[in-house]
Design a protein around this motif. Structure first.
Motif, PDB file in Angstrom:
ATOM      1  N   VAL A 245       0.842  -1.203   0.000  1.00 30.52           N
ATOM      2  CA  VAL A 245       0.000   0.000   0.000  1.00 30.52           C
ATOM      3  C   VAL A 245       0.872   1.246   0.000  1.00 30.52           C
ATOM      4  CG1 VAL A 245      -1.736   1.292   1.308  1.00 30.52           C
ATOM      5  CG2 VAL A 245      -1.879  -1.214   1.172  1.00 30.52           C
ATOM      6  N   SER A 253      -1.559  -4.688   2.098  1.00 32.60           N
ATOM      7  CA  SER A 253      -2.972  -5.044   2.188  1.00 32.60           C
ATOM      8  C   SER A 253      -3.114  -6.552   2.284  1.00 32.60           C
ATOM      9  CB  SER A 253      -3.727  -4.530   0.957  1.00 32.60           C
ATOM     10  OG  SER A 253      -5.082  -4.935   1.004  1.00 32.60           O
ATOM     11  N   THR A 257      -7.413  -5.585   4.528  1.00 26.86           N
ATOM     12  CA  THR A 257      -7.024  -4.898   5.757  1.00 26.86           C
ATOM     13  C   THR A 257      -5.600  -4.355   5.611  1.00 26.86           C
ATOM     14  OG1 THR A 257      -8.432  -6.338   7.116  1.00 26.86           O
ATOM     15  CG2 THR A 257      -6.656  -5.146   8.238  1.00 26.86           C
ATOM     16  N   THR A 258      -5.404  -3.101   5.951  1.00 27.06           N
ATOM     17  CA  THR A 258      -4.067  -2.512   5.884  1.00 27.06           C
ATOM     18  C   THR A 258      -3.256  -2.941   7.096  1.00 27.06           C
ATOM     19  OG1 THR A 258      -4.868  -0.599   4.635  1.00 27.06           O
ATOM     20  CG2 THR A 258      -2.766  -0.357   5.779  1.00 27.06           C
TER      21      THR A 258
END
Length: 349
Positions: A245, A253, A257-258
Motif C-alpha cells: 500500500v 494489504s 485490511t491494511t
C-alpha cells in the motif's frame, strides 16, 4: 579458525556441480546438522569431509591440518551410516572393536575399550550377540559405538535414524545427543528431518541446490529465516503474496485490511511468512490485528486441529488445541484471524 574448517568446497560429477563454494567453521565439541531435501548436496559434503569423495576444489582442515589429500583411515574420523554397515559374521563386540583391531590395538586394551563403548550406548550385555539378533535401533547403537571406539576427532552421521520407526527415532536421537555432549566430540549430522535438526543441533546448515542458504542456531533458523526456501522448508509456514500500500511507510494489504510492517519496502508486491502458531481465532494481548475471512479447511490431527482460513486470495493456516468441550468450526463459517504484525516476516527471493 574453528576446529573443523571447510573453505570454498566444491564438487562436480561431470557437468553437474553438486556442491558450490561451501564454507563452514565448526568449533570443537559443536553439534552441527546439515539439513535439506534430497539432492541438495548435504551427503556429498559429508562424504568429502570423511574422505570418500575427492573435492573438485577447496580445503578441509581438522585441528589445523589439511586432510583433503589424506585417505579416510588417515583422518581420525568416525562415520555412522544410514544402513548400519555391520559385519553379519562378527559379534557385536567384534564389530565395535574392528577399527581398533585394524589399528593394531592390543587385545586387552581393545576389550576394555569395547566394553566401555557398549556401556555408553546401553548394550553392555549384548557383546556376544550377532547383528541379526538385534533390533534396528540396537544395530544403530552398535554402529555408533564402533565409530566412537577409535576416539575420532570428528564424528559424522549420515541420516542414521531414517530407517527406524518414529518412536525409536525420537528416543535414539536423544541418546545420540546425550552421548555427544558427554564425550564432547565435534559432530556433523546429516538429515532431511527438520525436527531432528531443530531438537539436536547447536547450529543448523540449511542446504539448497549445493549451497548453504543459512547457517544459525535452531531458534534463529526457525524464527528468522533468511530466504524463502529456508522459511518454507523449516517448519510449517504460511506464505502470503500481498500488495504494497505504502512502501515508505511499510504497509501492505492483507485481505483488504491494511497491515503495518514497521519497515520500508520495495516494489508493488512482497511475500510475507507467518507461522501457524502465531495466529489465532481470538484476540489476545499480542494479537491485536483482526483480518476477516472464512473457514476453508479443518483437519483433525489428534491433540492439534489445523484450520485454514481464506482471507481474500490467501489462505492462512493456524493451529488450535483439541478440546472435547469445544468442537472445531465448520467449513464455510465466517472467521476473524488475529495476529501481531511483528510476527509477519518479509522474505527475500
Amino acid at each position: 579458525m574453528g576446529f573443523l574448517d571447510i573453505s570454498n568446497l566444491q564438487k562436480s560429477f561431470g557437468a553437474t556441480q553438486v556442491v558450490k563454494d561451501f564454507n563452514l567453521s565448526v568449533e570443537k565439541g559443536e553439534f552441527i546438522s546439515f539439513l535439506g531435501p534430497s539432492g541438495c548436496g548435504k551427503t556429498t559434503t559429508l562424504r568429502m569431509v570423511a574422505g570418500f569423495e575427492v573435492p573438485s576444489a577447496g580445503t578441509i582442515r581438522i585441528d589445523g591440518r589439511d586432510v583433503v589429500r589424506l585417505r579416510p583411515n588417515q583422518r581420525n574420523i568416525g562415520m555412522v551410516f544410514q544402513s548400519y554397515a555391520l559385519f553379519p559374521n562378527l559379534t557385536v563386540a567384534d564389530n565395535v572393536g574392528f577399527g581398533l583391531r585394524v589399528a593394531g590395538v592390543p587385545r586387552t586394551d581393545r576389550a576394555e575399550r569395547v566394553a566401555e563403548m557398549l556401556a555408553i550406548v546401553g548394550l553392555a550385555d549384548f557383546g556376544a550377540r550377532y547383528p541379526f539378533q538385534l533390533s534396528g535401533g540396537q544395530q544403530q547403537r552398535v554402529a555408533l559405538a564402533r565409530a566412537l571406539a577409535v576416539r575420532p576427532q570428528v564424528l559424522l552421521l549420515d541420516e542414521p535414524l531414517s530407517a527406524l520407526d518414529a518412536k525409536i527415532r525420537v528416543s535414539l536421537r536423544e541418546e545420540i545427543r546425550a552421548i555427544q555432549r558427554k564425550l564432547g566430540i565435534t559432530t556433523i549430522y546429516v538429515t532431511h528431518d527438520q525436527e531432528e535438526a531443530l531438537s539436536m543441533s547447536d547450529r543448523i546448515v540449511v542446504m539448497n541446490n549445493g549451497v548453504a542458504d543459512q547457517v544459525g542456531a535452531p531458534f534463529d533458523i526457525y524464527n528468522r529465516p533468511a530466504t524463502r526456501f529456508v522459511a518454507s522448508f523449516v517448519g510449517t509456514l504460511n506464505l502470503l503474496d500481498v500488495r504494497v500500500v505504502d512502501a515508505g511507510a511499510g504497509t501492505v494489504s492483507l485481505g483488504g485490511t491494511t497491515v503495518p510492517l514497521g519497515r520500508q519496502l520495495r516494489g508493488d508486491k512482497v511475500t510475507l511468512a507467518l507461522r501457524p502458531e502465531a495466529v489465532g481465532l481470538a484476540p489476545s494481548d499480542g494479537r491485536t490485528l483482526g483480518v476477516e475471512g472464512r473457514i476453508a479447511e479443518v483437519h483433525f490431527l489428534g491433540s492439534v486441529i489445523r484450520i485454514r482460513v481464506r482471507v481474500g486470495d490467501a489462505r492462512i493456516s493456524l493451529d488450535t488445541f483439541n478440546s472435547a468441550d469445544h468442537p472445531p468450526p465448520q467449513v464455510g463459517d465466517p472467521a476473524t484471524v488475529w495476529l501481531n504484525p511483528r510476527d509477519l516476516m518479509v522474505l527475500a527471493d
